[in-house]
Design an enzyme around this catalytic site. Structure first.
Site: not given
Ligand SMILES: NC(=O)c1ccc[n+]([C@@H]2O[C@H](COP(=O)([O-])OP(=O)(O)OC[C@H]3O[C@@H](n4cnc5c(N)ncnc54)[C@H](OP(=O)(O)O)[C@@H]3O)[C@@H](O)[C@H]2O)c1
Length: 303
Positions: A22, A18, A24, A156
């Site tokens: 953000g 990813g 990553g 989540y």
């Protein structure tokens, strides 16, 4: 647990899932700045315009929800590029919110496919190589949501609670095999995770009015928090690099624990949860003990 499995004397090869956004995205230059190499992965590698293949960078298309077979093939390609992968960062994830009655089974399964099974399956693809080398570090991006459930935050939270439990087991399975494992328990960090086009909220049409307050409160909080989160993701990435490489703020630590809690908000929440759990235990201790068999003392501890 082996402490020299990722010795800082030689460049390490990292693989991060990813990398389009953000944490990553921030990992890539931070890893290179430490003199290491990185395999930057993304569902769509065209979304990584500022990163290109060099002698220290390898771009690899990888969707963590791909089949296990495909992930084994990706792992083989990744390992072949630099000869090994020393550090795997399971980073990819997204936030699905919604109350139990309104969120569908399929939506929750999708949340788990990315946030839980994705991490598990990608890790499973790299473990044989790490195990055969008796060396490696696996990092998982967890969350305070894996410690505290909030109304309408169930999907989540569930994915991160599941991750916390499964990774605790993994750590016990591989600690004698030279493989280090870390759960990064993150507070609220200023990335794109709460942007409108990233977070998902499940509300059917018509919605159940009884839940308007719970869903709207969480949605408003997400909107209000976005861009004002207390945590600086650049600094979090530096602390994770410190932990893996045993450098900087982690250089003098004898043992780095499984859980690395980052963000003062995360520290407060984890502490409060521990204290509340202890208080609840104390209140019902007698009742809890009342269900044991009389010969229970002779039975091995569960750990
Ligand atoms: N920021 C926080 O406050 C915070 C707090 C606690 C935990 N975390 C965790 O930190 C991790 C990174 O989050 P972030 O804050 O950096 O969020 P972000 O900016 O939204 O980035 C998320 C990344 O995950 C990728 N991704 C999503 N689904 C994927 C899939 N199936 N396969 C491969 N990549 C996928 C996204 O790629 P696409 O561009 O392709 O969608 C994006 O690159 C997540 O696991 C998150 O749960 C973040």
């Amino acid at each position: 647990m082996s402490t020299n499995s990722t010795a800082k004397t030689r460049p390490l090869v990292w693989l991060v899932t990813g990398c389009t956004s953000g944490f990553g995205r921030l990992f890539v230059p931070a890893i290179l700045a430490r003199g290491d190499r990185v395999i930057a992965t993304a569902r769509d590698i065209e979304s990584l315009p500022e990163i290109s293949n060099t002698k220290d960078v390898f771009l690899l298309q990888l969707d963590v929800t791909d089949s296990q077979e495909s992930l084994y093939a990706k792992a083989a390609t990744a390992i072949e590029r630099f000869g090994e992968v020393n550090v795997l960062v399971n980073n990819a994830g997204y936030v699905l919110s919604g109350v139990w009655e309104e969120v569908s089974h399929e939506q929750v399964v999708d949340q788990f496919r990315t946030n839980f099974f994705g991490h598990m399956n990608v890790t499973r693809a790299f473990l044989p190589n790490m195990r055969s080398r008796r060396s490696g570090t696996v990092v998982f991006m967890s969350s305070i949501a894996g410690w505290l459930g909030v109304a309408a935050g169930g999907p989540y939270s569930a994915s991160k609670f599941a991750l916390e439990g499964a990774v605790e087991s993994l750590q016990k399975e591989v600690c004698t095999l030279g493989i280090r494992v870390h759960l990064i328990v993150l507070g609220q960090f200023r990335t794109s995770i709460l942007d409108d086009n990233r977070r998902k909220i499940s509300r059917p049409n018509p919605a159940v009015d009884d839940y308007n307050s719970a869903v709207n409160t969480l949605a408003l909080r997400q909107v209000d928090t976005n861009g004002k989160q207390p945590g600086n993701p650049t600094l979090a990435v530096e602390r994770i690099l410190d932990a893996v490489r045993r450098e900087g703020m982690m250089a003098t630590r004898e043992e780095i624990p499984l859980r690395i809690v980052l963000g003062s908000d995360a520290g407060q929440i984890v502490r409060a949860q521990c204290l509340e759990t202890l208080q609840q235990l104390d209140k019902l201790q007698e009742i809890g003990r009342s269900t044991d068999f009389l010969d229970a003392r002779g039975i091995q501890d569960y750990k």
